[in-house]
Scaffold this active site. Structure first.
Site, mmCIF file in Angstrom:
data_model
loop_
_atom_site.group_PDB
_atom_site.id
_atom_site.type_symbol
_atom_site.label_atom_id
_atom_site.label_comp_id
_atom_site.label_asym_id
_atom_site.label_seq_id
_atom_site.Cartn_x
_atom_site.Cartn_y
_atom_site.Cartn_z
ATOM 1 N N SER A 45 28.885 60.211 -41.077
ATOM 2 C CA SER A 45 29.615 61.423 -41.440
ATOM 3 C C SER A 45 30.794 61.636 -40.488
ATOM 4 C CB SER A 45 28.655 62.614 -41.452
ATOM 5 O OG SER A 45 29.258 63.752 -42.011
ATOM 6 N N ASP B 294 24.849 61.104 -52.227
ATOM 7 C CA ASP B 294 25.443 62.017 -51.245
ATOM 8 C C ASP B 294 26.095 63.180 -51.983
ATOM 9 O OD1 ASP B 294 26.880 63.304 -49.240
ATOM 10 O OD2 ASP B 294 27.483 61.442 -48.267
ATOM 11 N N HIS C 18 23.198 62.229 -48.099
ATOM 12 C CA HIS C 18 24.166 62.270 -47.001
ATOM 13 C C HIS C 18 23.537 61.940 -45.647
ATOM 14 C CE1 HIS C 18 27.810 63.286 -44.896
ATOM 15 N NE2 HIS C 18 27.150 64.130 -44.128
#
Length: 337
Positions: free
Chosen positions: A193, A268, A298
């Site tokens: 991320s 995600d 995610h």
């Protein structure tokens, strides 16, 4: 006395004339403003609203992007590995910020030659929350793990910012280079991320010191994410200077010519998986891999079957070659797991 009265009379008349001239000038200046507002008042109002929203977003971008206190007590308590040799390390950045790191060493066969993964986590929590993932990396990949808490996270000092995170990553890499017990020819960057953006930046500035990068469920840039999350507002028309944090990974990836692994969870719901595919396509690396996990979310793609196998194959492929850029004749490889 008469001269004083004449002087005062002159000053009084001069002030009255000046006030009269100023008022006339104001009336002349106000007229076009009144006419303009009458004709284009709606446009001006929309422009003012647009500028106000942009200003609010700029001021509160850090609040929207960085979550060092989620879950609660993340700034007070950082879980540590139990029953496993590790080092709880504190280093200083160039601007004097004290950072907290955890180093977990692989102690199995050929451990002096084990690769080292510098682990950059996402935008919430601290390094202790990544221990389950890190320990599985240790066991499955037979690597050393160096987990990094950015400034403002966990026990690290300061407040998070884009430039601050970049300085943090540079300080961590510099620290690794001072360790005689870590193989400097096998330094891997891993970022999930937000951490993916940090890893891409660090790799783009240190291609001679990085063996490979692995990024997971990361984004093209903050402006791209803003357009996705706030689709009801024309964010795509905002100029870059409106963004306090940019993280322009889609530009910086062009400087990352080392072997690159892109890990994408197609489930995600936060960052569109298409961004991972676009980063993969933008990568100039002659050895780039895209590992796709249809059920990967995610934060939990690492729990998907075949995840560590994909990482292990990539790391072995990089380590096996003395010249990573000549490692493969094919330009790319996509694996759906």
């Amino acid at each position: 006395m008469e001269k004083s009265w004449m002087l005062w009379n002159f000053v009084e008349r001069w002030l009255i004339a000046l006030a009269s001239w100023s008022w006339a000038l104001c009336r002349i200046s106000l007229l076009p403003l009144i006419v303009t507002f009458h004709l284009y008042g709606g446009i001006i109002l929309l422009l003012l609203i647009f500028i106000s929203i942009a200003g609010i977003l700029y001021k509160f971008q850090d609040v929207l992007l960085y979550f060092p206190e989620q879950p609660s007590s993340s700034r007070l308590y950082v879980p540590m590995p139990t029953g496993i040799p590790h080092e709880n390390i504190f280093i200083r950045t160039k601007d004097g910020i004290r950072l907290n790191l955890i180093l977990i060493r692989y102690t199995g066969d050929n451990s002096p030659y084990s690769p080292t993964i510098i682990y950059f986590h996402g935008n919430a929590g601290n390094i202790g929350h990544r221990l389950p993932n890190a320990l599985l990396m240790l066991v499955n990949l037979k690597v050393n793990l160096l987990l990094v808490d950015y400034r403002g996270y966990g026990k690290s000092e300061g407040e998070a910012s884009e430039e601050g995170l970049y300085l943090d990553s540079e300080a961590v890499l510099d620290y690794v280079m001072t360790r005689p017990d870590l193989d400097k020819t096998k330094i891997f960057l891993f970022g999930r991320s937000l951490g993916g953006a940090v890893a891409i930046h660090l790799a783009s500035e240190n291609s001679h010191r990085i063996s490979a990068i692995m990024v997971e469920n990361t984004f093209l840039s903050i402006p791209h994410m803003a357009s996705t999350l706030f689709s009801f507002f024309p964010m795509r028309y905002l100029p870059l200077w409106c963004y306090k944090n940019k993280f322009l990974s889609y530009r910086k990836i062009s400087q990352c010519r080392m072997p690159s692994l892109f890990i994408s969870g197609l489930s995600d719901q936060l960052i569109p998986p298409v961004m991972m595919k676009q980063l993969y396509e933008l990568s100039p690396s002659r050895t780039k891999r895209l590992a796709i996990f249809p059920d990967g979310t995610h934060n939990d793609t690492w729990q998907c079957q075949g995840y560590f196998t994909a990482l292990e194959q990539f790391i072995k492929e990089v380590v096996k070659s003395h010249s990573p850029e000549e490692m493969a004749k094919t330009s790319s490889n996509v694996t759906i797991i």
